[in-house]
Write a protein that holds these residues in place. Structure first.
Motif, PDB file in Angstrom:
ATOM      1  N   THR A 140       0.784  -1.139  -0.008  1.00 57.46           N
ATOM      2  CA  THR A 140      -0.198   0.107  -0.035  1.00 57.46           C
ATOM      3  C   THR A 140       0.875   1.150  -0.029  1.00 57.46           C
ATOM      4  OG1 THR A 140      -0.178   0.089   2.427  1.00 57.46           O
ATOM      5  CG2 THR A 140      -1.803  -1.194   1.152  1.00 57.46           C
ATOM      6  N   TRP A 141       0.201   2.323  -0.468  1.00 59.61           N
ATOM      7  CA  TRP A 141       1.003   3.493  -0.538  1.00 59.61           C
ATOM      8  C   TRP A 141      -0.171   4.671  -0.296  1.00 59.61           C
ATOM      9  CZ3 TRP A 141       0.810   7.540  -4.880  1.00 59.61           C
ATOM     10  CH2 TRP A 141       1.939   8.380  -4.616  1.00 59.61           C
ATOM     11  N   SER A 142       0.164   5.383   0.944  1.00 57.73           N
ATOM     12  CA  SER A 142      -0.692   6.458   1.395  1.00 57.73           C
ATOM     13  C   SER A 142       0.002   7.872   1.297  1.00 57.73           C
ATOM     14  CB  SER A 142      -1.198   6.254   2.816  1.00 57.73           C
ATOM     15  OG  SER A 142      -1.890   4.994   2.835  1.00 57.73           O
ATOM     16  N   PRO A 143      -0.138   8.653   0.116  1.00 56.65           N
ATOM     17  CA  PRO A 143       0.605   9.764  -0.119  1.00 56.65           C
ATOM     18  C   PRO A 143       0.194  10.891   1.135  1.00 56.65           C
ATOM     19  CG  PRO A 143      -0.896   9.735  -1.594  1.00 56.65           C
ATOM     20  CD  PRO A 143      -1.071   8.329  -0.904  1.00 56.65           C
ATOM     21  N   GLN A 144       1.085  11.790   1.291  1.00 56.92           N
ATOM     22  CA  GLN A 144       0.725  12.808   2.362  1.00 56.92           C
ATOM     23  C   GLN A 144       1.138  14.092   1.816  1.00 56.92           C
ATOM     24  OE1 GLN A 144      -0.464  12.174   5.662  1.00 56.92           O
ATOM     25  NE2 GLN A 144      -0.848  10.050   5.127  1.00 56.92           N
ATOM     26  N   ASN A 145       0.400  15.262   2.289  1.00 60.67           N
ATOM     27  CA  ASN A 145       1.040  16.467   2.145  1.00 60.67           C
ATOM     28  C   ASN A 145       2.158  16.884   2.982  1.00 60.67           C
ATOM     29  OD1 ASN A 145      -1.311  17.467   0.053  1.00 60.67           O
ATOM     30  ND2 ASN A 145      -2.646  17.412   1.656  1.00 60.67           N
ATOM     31  N   VAL A 146       2.822  17.953   2.597  1.00 62.56           N
ATOM     32  CA  VAL A 146       4.080  18.094   3.245  1.00 62.56           C
ATOM     33  C   VAL A 146       3.520  18.463   4.840  1.00 62.56           C
ATOM     34  CG1 VAL A 146       5.943  19.602   3.626  1.00 62.56           C
ATOM     35  CG2 VAL A 146       5.186  18.855   1.354  1.00 62.56           C
ATOM     36  N   ASN A 147       2.621  19.266   4.981  1.00 61.46           N
ATOM     37  CA  ASN A 147       2.209  19.609   6.342  1.00 61.46           C
ATOM     38  C   ASN A 147       1.266  18.439   7.130  1.00 61.46           C
ATOM     39  OD1 ASN A 147      -0.195  19.773   5.028  1.00 61.46           O
ATOM     40  ND2 ASN A 147      -0.598  22.041   5.312  1.00 61.46           N
ATOM     41  N   LYS A 148       1.239  17.428   6.521  1.00 63.96           N
ATOM     42  CA  LYS A 148       0.437  16.249   7.144  1.00 63.96           C
ATOM     43  C   LYS A 148      -0.951  16.447   7.302  1.00 63.96           C
ATOM     44  CE  LYS A 148       4.411  13.965   7.396  1.00 63.96           C
ATOM     45  NZ  LYS A 148       4.799  12.882   6.501  1.00 63.96           N
ATOM     46  N   GLN A 149      -1.497  17.489   6.934  1.00 62.57           N
ATOM     47  CA  GLN A 149      -3.033  18.093   6.886  1.00 62.57           C
ATOM     48  C   GLN A 149      -3.794  17.828   5.452  1.00 62.57           C
ATOM     49  OE1 GLN A 149      -3.068  21.902   8.591  1.00 62.57           O
ATOM     50  NE2 GLN A 149      -1.968  21.325  10.434  1.00 62.57           N
ATOM     51  N   PHE A 150      -5.085  17.651   5.709  1.00 62.64           N
ATOM     52  CA  PHE A 150      -5.856  17.500   4.611  1.00 62.64           C
ATOM     53  C   PHE A 150      -6.954  18.815   4.621  1.00 62.64           C
ATOM     54  CE2 PHE A 150      -4.386  13.627   5.510  1.00 62.64           C
ATOM     55  CZ  PHE A 150      -3.794  13.045   4.485  1.00 62.64           C
ATOM     56  N   ASN A 151      -7.549  19.108   3.378  1.00 61.42           N
ATOM     57  CA  ASN A 151      -8.379  20.265   3.446  1.00 61.42           C
ATOM     58  C   ASN A 151      -9.637  19.873   2.930  1.00 61.42           C
ATOM     59  OD1 ASN A 151      -6.426  22.925   3.988  1.00 61.42           O
ATOM     60  ND2 ASN A 151      -5.212  21.537   2.468  1.00 61.42           N
ATOM     61  N   GLY A 152      -9.896  18.676   2.595  1.00 58.19           N
ATOM     62  CA  GLY A 152     -11.002  18.046   2.019  1.00 58.19           C
ATOM     63  C   GLY A 152     -11.233  18.230   0.574  1.00 58.19           C
ATOM     64  N   GLU A 153     -10.968  19.656   0.227  1.00 58.54           N
ATOM     65  CA  GLU A 153     -11.038  20.023  -1.382  1.00 58.54           C
ATOM     66  C   GLU A 153     -10.388  21.375  -1.433  1.00 58.54           C
ATOM     67  OE1 GLU A 153     -14.819  18.955  -3.929  1.00 58.54           O
ATOM     68  OE2 GLU A 153     -15.110  20.785  -3.106  1.00 58.54           O
ATOM     69  N   VAL A 154      -9.545  21.235  -2.568  1.00 55.09           N
ATOM     70  CA  VAL A 154      -8.997  22.656  -2.938  1.00 55.09           C
ATOM     71  C   VAL A 154      -9.213  22.746  -4.374  1.00 55.09           C
ATOM     72  CG1 VAL A 154      -7.059  22.468  -1.090  1.00 55.09           C
ATOM     73  CG2 VAL A 154      -6.627  21.539  -3.214  1.00 55.09           C
ATOM     74  N   SER A 155      -8.744  24.144  -4.775  1.00 55.22           N
ATOM     75  CA  SER A 155      -8.929  24.290  -6.434  1.00 55.22           C
ATOM     76  C   SER A 155      -7.452  23.753  -6.871  1.00 55.22           C
ATOM     77  CB  SER A 155      -8.955  25.924  -6.610  1.00 55.22           C
ATOM     78  OG  SER A 155      -7.645  26.348  -6.266  1.00 55.22           O
ATOM     79  N   LEU A 156      -7.559  23.486  -8.260  1.00 55.05           N
ATOM     80  CA  LEU A 156      -6.243  22.920  -9.036  1.00 55.05           C
ATOM     81  C   LEU A 156      -5.336  23.916  -8.940  1.00 55.05           C
ATOM     82  CD1 LEU A 156      -6.153  21.430 -12.327  1.00 55.05           C
ATOM     83  CD2 LEU A 156      -4.726  23.094 -11.932  1.00 55.05           C
ATOM     84  N   LEU A 157      -5.479  25.302  -8.926  1.00 50.29           N
ATOM     85  CA  LEU A 157      -4.330  26.387  -9.017  1.00 50.29           C
ATOM     86  C   LEU A 157      -3.750  26.533  -7.397  1.00 50.29           C
ATOM     87  CD1 LEU A 157      -2.812  28.793 -10.104  1.00 50.29           C
ATOM     88  CD2 LEU A 157      -4.743  30.221  -9.367  1.00 50.29           C
ATOM     89  N   GLU A 158      -4.594  26.392  -6.513  1.00 45.07           N
ATOM     90  CA  GLU A 158      -3.871  26.318  -5.071  1.00 45.07           C
ATOM     91  C   GLU A 158      -3.364  25.104  -5.009  1.00 45.07           C
ATOM     92  OE1 GLU A 158      -5.757  26.464  -0.445  1.00 45.07           O
ATOM     93  OE2 GLU A 158      -7.246  26.519  -2.078  1.00 45.07           O
ATOM     94  N   ALA A 159      -3.775  23.902  -5.368  1.00 47.34           N
ATOM     95  CA  ALA A 159      -3.074  22.597  -5.255  1.00 47.34           C
ATOM     96  C   ALA A 159      -1.761  22.876  -5.959  1.00 47.34           C
ATOM     97  CB  ALA A 159      -3.598  21.472  -5.744  1.00 47.34           C
ATOM     98  N   PHE A 160      -1.560  23.582  -7.042  1.00 45.41           N
ATOM     99  CA  PHE A 160      -0.422  23.661  -7.684  1.00 45.41           C
ATOM    100  C   PHE A 160       0.722  24.460  -7.123  1.00 45.41           C
ATOM    101  CE2 PHE A 160       1.039  23.705 -12.383  1.00 45.41           C
ATOM    102  CZ  PHE A 160       2.355  24.243 -12.263  1.00 45.41           C
ATOM    103  N   LYS A 161      -0.044  25.849  -6.758  1.00 48.34           N
ATOM    104  CA  LYS A 161       1.016  26.672  -6.300  1.00 48.34           C
ATOM    105  C   LYS A 161       1.817  26.630  -4.883  1.00 48.34           C
ATOM    106  CE  LYS A 161      -2.294  30.044  -4.397  1.00 48.34           C
ATOM    107  NZ  LYS A 161      -1.738  30.241  -3.165  1.00 48.34           N
ATOM    108  N   ASP A 162       0.897  25.559  -4.121  1.00 47.67           N
ATOM    109  CA  ASP A 162       1.356  25.125  -2.787  1.00 47.67           C
ATOM    110  C   ASP A 162       2.090  23.791  -2.804  1.00 47.67           C
ATOM    111  OD1 ASP A 162       0.408  27.749  -1.602  1.00 47.67           O
ATOM    112  OD2 ASP A 162      -1.334  26.902  -1.166  1.00 47.67           O
TER     113      ASP A 162
END
Length: 769
Positions: A507-529
Motif C-alpha cells: 500500500t501507498w498513502s501519499p501525504q501533504n508536506v504539512n500532514k494535513q488535509f483540506n477536504g477540497e482545494v482548487s487546482l491552482l491552489e494545489a499547484f502553487k502550494d
C-alpha cells in the motif's frame, strides 16, 4: 768535392721533387674533398629544401580548433536590456568613449548605445564593420539603426566571444592574422629593432653577425645577436634552441634557402605568426595576433601605438620582459622601441612623449584568456563526437560556434559559489548541478557541474540521476488542463486521505508536506502550494500513462516508471533533463532538443552539415499558457514566494521540488530570457534537510541577482479567455457574480452560468436565458 756537390744537388732535387709530389697530392686531396663537400652541401641543401618546401607550401601550422560563444543577436523586441549589452561589450574588449571614432568603441546614455562593431566571421558569412545606434525600452531592445543612413535593421549580431582554443600536443597556441591586418607600425617597429636590412640581405647578414661578434667580445658576454628574421624563422620552424656551431650553420643554410624560394612578404607573414611571444601556463603564445589578445584582450588592429611597440619589445625575451612580473623592465624596453621609432621619423616627438607616458594598458592578468568550462565543454565534445566523429577537433583551423552565453555562465558560477558557501553553515559540502538555457533558441546558455565550477570531474549537471520530486507536477497538471471539459485552474480537487494498493499487495498513502488535509482545494491552489494528495488525485483521474506521455512529449529522455508514485516525482533525472522539459514549458509547449552547438566551420570556413531534429508541439499552447500562469502564481504566493518578494516588480515562473527525506533539493524556473534547472544535494544521497525553496531556489535567486531578470510578457495566446469562476464550486460564472475569482481559461470550455447560479425568474425563462 765534385761528388759531394753532385750529391747535394741530387738531394735538393729529391727534396724539391718530394715537395712537389706532396703539394700535388695535397691539391688532389683538397679538390676532391672540396668536390665531396660541395656535393654533400648540395645534397644536404636539396634535403633541407624539401623539408622547407613541405612546411611552407603545405600547412605551416596546426591551428587549434577555436570554440566560440553564441553571437548576441539584437533586434526590435529582443530580450536584451541595457546593462546586459554593456556587460557584453566590456567582455568583448570594446572601449567606452564619448563619441565612437573607430572600430571597437562605443558610447552610452541611459537608453541608447552607439556602437562601432568590429568585422568578424559569422557562421552565415563575413560580417563587415558597422556603426549602429541601439535603443532600449522596458522590455529590451526597441530599435537598431545603422548610423550611415539611420535605416532600421531587422537583426544585428555582435561577434562571439572566443572561449578557448583546443591545442595540439605540441603546446603551441596561435591565432593566424594576415600581414594586411597587422598595423604597419608593428611591422616597421619589428624591422627597425630586429632586422633593418631585411629587404636587402639574402637570408643571412654577414655584417650583422660580425658586428654582434665584436660587441659580444668587447662586452665579454652575449649582449647582441646577429640573426636575421629569416634565421629566427628557420630556427623556430625547424630547429631547437641548442647553442652550437653546427646548429647555427644549419640555421644559416636554411635561411638562405628560404630567402631564395620565397618572397620577403611571405617570410615576414610567417615570422609574424610564428614568433614566440610568451607563455600562458602550459601553452606557448605564438604570433602577434594571439599576443595582442594575451597581453591586451583585444584584436591587434585596435592597439595603441604604445601597445604595438610593446609587442615588438617583448620578442627579445618574453620571460625577462613579462609585464605582469616585471612591469618597470617591460615598460623600459617598450620605451626603447618607441624611441627608435622616433629617431627614425616614424613618430613625432609629441607622439613619442604621449606613448611613452602611457601605461602598459594590460588586460587583467588574474583572469585567464581561456574559459574554464569543464561541464559545458564536455557536452560540446560529446555533441561533436556524435555528429562528426572523434577526429574533428584534431583537424587544423576548425571553428566551433556554441550556444554558451558568457554572461549567464559568469552569473551561474558566482551564484553557485556564493550560495553553497552560505549553505555550508546548515549542511556541509552539498553539491550542485545547474543548467541554464536560452528560451528563444533552445541552446544551453550556461552549465555548472560542481560547487567548484572549474573542477574537471563528475558533471552533476548531466550525469546524476536523482528523483525530481515536485518538479513533475506541472506535467501532471498540464495533462489535466489539456482536458478543459474536466479541468480548469478553478476546478476543485479532493484533498482527503487515500491509500493505493499495488498488485503485490503493498500500500501507498501519499501525504501533504504539512500532514494535513483540506477536504477540497482548487487546482491552482494545489499547484502553487505543491500539495501532494490533490496532485495524485488529478493524476489518477487523467491516468498515469497520460502524464508519462506528456513528460515524454516534452522531451524526457529516460524511462518513466508508470506507478502512481511517479505523480509525486519518483522519476530519476538530471538538471539537463529537467531543463529540457521546462524549456518546452517556457517555449509555449514547443519541444526542441537542447543543443550546445549552432555551427561548425572547417579550415576553409565552409560550414559542416548539421542535422537537427525538427521541433514539434508537445503541449497545446493554450494549455501551456495556463501552466505558465500557475507557475507564476507559485512565485507570487506559493512555495517560491520568497523569490517573488526578492523580485517584486518582475514576472517569473518557477517550481520547487524536494525528494523524500529532503535528500534532493530542486528548482526549475524561467524569466523572459532564460530557463534554469538546479539540483542541490549530497553525492552519497544522504539527507540534507534542504527543501527546494531553501537550497536550489537560493542558487536561482543568487543567479538572478547577478543577472537581472527580464519580466515574462505572458501575452494570452489564441484559445485563452479571461474567465470568472466560483471560488467554492469552480463553476464558470459571470463577472457580476459574487464569490468569484478571475482566472484565464480555455475559450471552448468556458461557458459561464447566466444567473450566478440562482433560479431563473419567469422573464429569464421567457427570454430563454
Amino acid at each position: 768535392m765534385a761528388n759531394k756537390k753532385t750529391s747535394t744537388k741530387t738531394s735538393k732535387k729529391k727534396i724539391k721533387n718530394n715537395n712537389r709530389s706532396w703539394l700535388k697530392s695535397l691539391w688532389s686531396i683538397t679538390w676532391k674533398l672540396t668536390l665531396i663537400g660541395i656535393a654533400f652541401v648540395t645534397f644536404y641543401a636539396i634535403y633541407l629544401d624539401q623539408i622547407i618546401a613541405q612546411k611552407f607550401e603545405g600547412q605551416k601550422w596546426h591551428l587549434p580548433a577555436q570554440v566560440f560563444s553564441r553571437s548576441m543577436a539584437l533586434y526590435p523586441g529582443a530580450a536584451v536590456n541595457h546593462p546586459q549589452l554593456m556587460a557584453e561589450l566590456k567582455l568583448l574588449g570594446y572601449r567606452k568613449v564619448a563619441n565612437p571614432r573607430q572600430v571597437g568603441e562605443f558610447s552610452a546614455s541611459s537608453t541608447k548605445i552607439e556602437l562601432w562593431r568590429r568585422p568578424f566571421l559569422h557562421p552565415e558569412g563575413n560580417q563587415a564593420e558597422q556603426r549602429v545606434m541601439i535603443t532600449f525600452d522596458d522590455l529590451g531592445v526597441s530599435s537598431v539603426k545603422r548610423m550611415s543612413d539611420m535605416r532600421e535593421l531587422a537583426v544585428f549580431h555582435l561577434e562571439p566571444v572566443l572561449l578557448d582554443r583546443i591545442i595540439a600536443g605540441d603546446g603551441e597556441d596561435r591565432l593566424f592574422v594576415p600581414t594586411a591586418e597587422i598595423p604597419s607600425m608593428v611591422v616597421e617597429s619589428l624591422l627597425l629593432v630586429e632586422d633593418r636590412s631585411f629587404y636587402d640581405h639574402h637570408g643571412v647578414n654577414p655584417f650583422a653577425i660580425a658586428r654582434a661578434a665584436l660587441v659580444n667580445l668587447t662586452a665579454g658576454r652575449a649582449v647582441q645577436g646577429g640573426s636575421t628574421l629569416t634565421q629566427q624563422l628557420a630556427k623556430n620552424f625547424f630547429l631547437t634552441s641548442e647553442r652550437s656551431l653546427i646548429r647555427k650553420v644549419r640555421e644559416a643554410l636554411m635561411a638562405i634557402i628560404i630567402d631564395f624560394r620565397y618572397s620577403k612578404d611571405e617570410i615576414l607573414e610567417a615570422y609574424l605568426n610564428e614568433v614566440y611571444m610568451g607563455q600562458d601556463k602550459a601553452r606557448g603564445v605564438h604570433g602577434m595576433g594571439l599576443a595582442s589578445q594575451f597581453y591586451f584582450g583585444r584584436p591587434i588592429a585596435e592597439l595603441t601605438i604604445a601597445q604595438q611597440a610593446f609587442l615588438v619589445a617583448v620578442i627579445k625575451g618574453p620571460s625577462y620582459y613579462n609585464p605582469w612580473r616585471y612591469p618597470e623592465r617591460a615598460q623600459e624596453r617598450r620605451d626603447l622601441v618607441l624611441r627608435i621609432l622616433m629617431e627614425n621619423d616614424k613618430l613625432s616627438v609629441e607622439q613619442y612623449k604621449a606613448a611613452a607616458e602611457s601605461p602598459l594598458g594590460l588586460r587583467d592578468g588574474k583572469k585567464s584568456v581561456h574559459q574554464k568550462l569543464p561541464a559545458f565543454f564536455a557536452v560540446v565534445k560529446n555533441e561533436l563526437r556524435q555528429r562528426y566523429g572523434d577526429s574533428l577537433l584534431n583537424q587544423s583551423g576548425v571553428k566551433v560556434y556554441t550556444t554558451l552565453d558568457p554572461m549567464a555562465q559568469d552569473a551561474a558560477e558566482k551564484a553557485v559559489v556564493s550560495t553553497l558557501k552560505s549553505l555550508d553553515k546548515q549542511v556541509k559540502n552539498v553539491q550542485v548541478g545547474m543548467v541554464v538555457t536560452d528560451k528563444y533558441t533552445g541552446g544551453i546558455a550556461a552549465m555548472v557541474g560542481d560547487r567548484q565550477p572549474s573542477y574537471e570531474g563528475f558533471n552533476r549537471a548531466v550525469e546524476i540521476r536523482r528523483p525530481i520530486g515536485s518538479l513533475i507536477k506541472p506535467f501532471v497538471y498540464a495533462t489535466a488542463l489539456s482536458q478543459p471539459d474536466k479541468f480548469s485552474l478553478a476546478s476543485p480537487i479532493a484533498d482527503k486521505p487515500i491509500t493505493l494498493k499495488n498488485e503485490q499487495g503493498k500500500t501507498w498513502s501519499p501525504q501533504n508536506v504539512n500532514k494535513q488535509f483540506n477536504g477540497e482545494v482548487s487546482l491552482l491552489e494545489a499547484f502553487k502550494d505543491s500539495m501532494n494528495v490533490p496532485t495524485v488525485n488529478a493524476g489518477l483521474t487523467v491516468g498515469v500513462d497520460s502524464v508519462a506521455n506528456t513528460l515524454k512529449q516534452a522531451g524526457w529522455s529516460d524511462n518513466i516508471p508508470t506507478y502512481p508514485s511517479m505523480l509525486l516525482g519518483a522519476v530519476n533525472g538530471s538538471p539537463l533533463m529537467v531543463a529540457q522539459v521546462y524549456q518546452t514549458l517556457a517555449d509555449q509547449g514547443r519541444y526542441r532538443q537542447l543543443s550546445s552547438i549552432t555551427a561548425v566551420l572547417d579550415s576553409h570556413n565552409q560550414p559542416l552539415v548539421v542535422n537537427r531534429s525538427a521541433s514539434q508541439m508537445a503541449i497545446d499552447p493554450a494549455t501551456d499558457y495556463l501552466v505558465q500562469y500557475a507557475m507564476h502564481q507559485v512565485v507570487r504566493t506559493g512555495t517560491a514566494k520568497r523569490l517573488g518578494a526578492a523580485f517584486a516588480n518582475v514576472k517569473l515562473a518557477g517550481k520547487t521540488g524536494t525528494s523524500n527525506d529532503s535528500r534532493d533539493s530542486w528548482f526549475a524556473g524561467f524569466d523572459e530570457r532564460n530557463v534554469a534547472a538546479i539540483w542541490v544535494g549530497q553525492d552519497d544521497n544522504s539527507k540534507t534537510g534542504l527543501y527546494g525553496s531553501s537550497g536550489a531556489m537560493a542558487v536561482y535567486q543568487a543567479f538572478l541577482a547577478q543577472r537581472p531578470p527580464l519580466s515574462l510578457r505572458m501575452s494570452p495566446v489564441n484559445g485563452i479567455v479571461n474567465g470568472y469562476f466560483d471560488r467554492t464550486t469552480g463553476a464558470a460564472m459571470q463577472s457580476k457574480c459574487k464569490n468569484i475569482i478571475n482566472l484565464p481559461a480555455h475559450e471552448n470550455s468556458y461557458k459561464p452560468a447566466a444567473n450566478c447560479g440562482e433560479p431563473l425568474s419567469w422573464w429569464q425563462k421567457l427570454l430563454g436565458e
